[in-house]
Design a protein around this motif. Structure first.
Motif, PDB file in Angstrom:
ATOM      1  N   ARG A   1      53.877  54.559  71.978  1.00 59.66           N
ATOM      2  CA  ARG A   1      53.457  54.540  70.580  1.00 59.66           C
ATOM      3  C   ARG A   1      51.997  54.121  70.415  1.00 59.66           C
ATOM      4  N   ARG A   2      51.485  53.285  71.304  1.00 58.44           N
ATOM      5  CA  ARG A   2      50.117  52.812  71.149  1.00 58.44           C
ATOM      6  C   ARG A   2      49.110  53.953  71.323  1.00 58.44           C
ATOM      7  N   VAL A   3      49.304  54.761  72.340  1.00 60.07           N
ATOM      8  CA  VAL A   3      48.384  55.873  72.525  1.00 60.07           C
ATOM      9  C   VAL A   3      48.638  56.971  71.492  1.00 60.07           C
ATOM     10  N   GLU A   4      49.881  57.122  71.055  1.00 60.86           N
ATOM     11  CA  GLU A   4      50.175  58.108  70.000  1.00 60.86           C
ATOM     12  C   GLU A   4      49.483  57.734  68.697  1.00 60.86           C
ATOM     13  N   ARG A   5      49.530  56.481  68.343  1.00 57.32           N
ATOM     14  CA  ARG A   5      48.851  56.004  67.137  1.00 57.32           C
ATOM     15  C   ARG A   5      47.347  56.205  67.248  1.00 57.32           C
ATOM     16  N   TRP A   6      46.805  55.963  68.436  1.00 58.94           N
ATOM     17  CA  TRP A   6      45.368  56.137  68.660  1.00 58.94           C
ATOM     18  C   TRP A   6      44.972  57.605  68.546  1.00 58.94           C
ATOM     19  N   LEU A   7      45.761  58.485  69.126  1.00 57.80           N
ATOM     20  CA  LEU A   7      45.470  59.917  69.047  1.00 57.80           C
ATOM     21  C   LEU A   7      45.526  60.417  67.607  1.00 57.80           C
ATOM     22  N   ALA A   8      46.574  60.021  66.880  1.00 56.12           N
ATOM     23  CA  ALA A   8      46.730  60.469  65.493  1.00 56.12           C
ATOM     24  C   ALA A   8      45.653  59.886  64.592  1.00 56.12           C
ATOM     25  N   GLY A   9      45.073  58.756  64.974  1.00 55.61           N
ATOM     26  CA  GLY A   9      44.048  58.123  64.158  1.00 55.61           C
ATOM     27  C   GLY A   9      42.644  58.531  64.551  1.00 55.61           C
TER      28      GLY A   9
END
Length: 285
Positions: free
Chosen positions: A15-23
């Motif tokens: 989730r941490r890298v997913e949140r970073w990618l989406a942001g």
């Protein structure tokens, strides 16, 4: 191309890298003529692929997510698990060559906990092959996380090479920033020794964390914010408070890139930010 990983995975682990990618990378996805995204080496279960799709659909509803695995058995299991689910990701047998069904060059590629099992000397070739498959303006994110996704690091690479290193941690219960060291990407995990940039970074972060102890009265987040502000004075920090509040810190790759063997030079704090941002940070592609 590649070897089968252990396959360890779980819901929200990445989730941490997913949140970073989406942001931070939303602009790349929005600008893409073909919103193709590849999750490489997703493991024994397809959950990280569906998690990634859920995050990126907030940015680009028509995103096309493909999960690639070198194991035909894992691909068959993923297809069976999501059979009949409308809009489910596509799953295919594939590796570092990123050959997706129907063709296309991905604008985003995530390869997490994949290179961890490889030798350090094999990383550069894998990076080069993956970068060569990116669409114009595309990005490769390669990194590692712990089993629960509470401590994670990743390198962001464009076609020309690596551009940044991100540390992302759960602030609650964090003893000190260097606790993330055991989850550094393969290119850096063996470089956490005196004379290497990543060692200097973690040491500086621990020192700043210790000095910011009084801020801990107001919570771990405030202590982390103070730590990041202090680091920004001497390091090429690329993000700001909005990302720091999430437990993130991103620095230019040039500041932590592995140094040539036999030529290691310790960081001299007297040189300050001018040396970091104007010198090594500019060499990171």
């Amino acid at each position: 191309m590649g070897t089968v990983t252990r396959g360890t995975t779980g819901p929200d682990r990445l989730r941490r890298v997913e949140r970073w990618l989406a942001g931070t990378q939303a602009r790349r996805l929005r600008a893409a003529a073909d919103p193709l995204v590849v999750d490489l080496g997703y493991g024994a279960r397809p959950v990280t692929v569906t998690d990634l799709q859920r995050w990126l659909r907030r940015v680009r509803p028509d995103v096309r997510v493909v999960g690639l695995e070198v194991s035909p058995e894992r691909v068959a299991a993923a297809r069976a698990a999501l059979a009949g689910v409308p809009g489910a990701p596509v799953f295919a047998v594939g590796g570092f060559e990123l050959a997706v069904p129907g063709g296309g060059d991905p604008v985003l590629v995530r390869a997490f906990n994949v290179l961890r099992q490889y030798d350090e000397g094999e990383v550069a070739a894998a990076w080069e092959l993956l970068r060569s498959r990116l669409a114009p303006g595309g990005l490769l994110v390669e990194g590692t996380c712990d089993e629960l996704g509470r401590r994670s690091t990743w390198v962001a690479l464009e076609a020309g090479g690596p551009v940044s290193l991100t540390l992302s941690v759960r602030l609650g219960g964090l003893p000190q920033p260097s606790a993330v060291a055991e989850r550094l990407p393969k290119a850096l995990i063996h470089r956490n020794v005196p004379g290497e940039g990543v060692h200097d970074l973690l040491r500086a972060a621990d020192d700043a964390w210790a000095r910011a102890a009084p801020e801990g009265t107001f919570g771990a987040r405030q202590r982390w914010l103070a730590t990041c502000r202090a680091l920004r004075r001497d390091w090429p920090v690329l993000d700001g408070p909005a990302r720091w509040r999430l437990g993130e810190l991103t620095v230019a790759w040039g500041a932590v890139a592995p140094r040539a063997r036999g030529r290691a030079v310790r960081h001299d704090p007297a040189h300050g930010a001018g040396n970091r941002a104007g010198g090594r940070a500019g060499s990171g592609g």
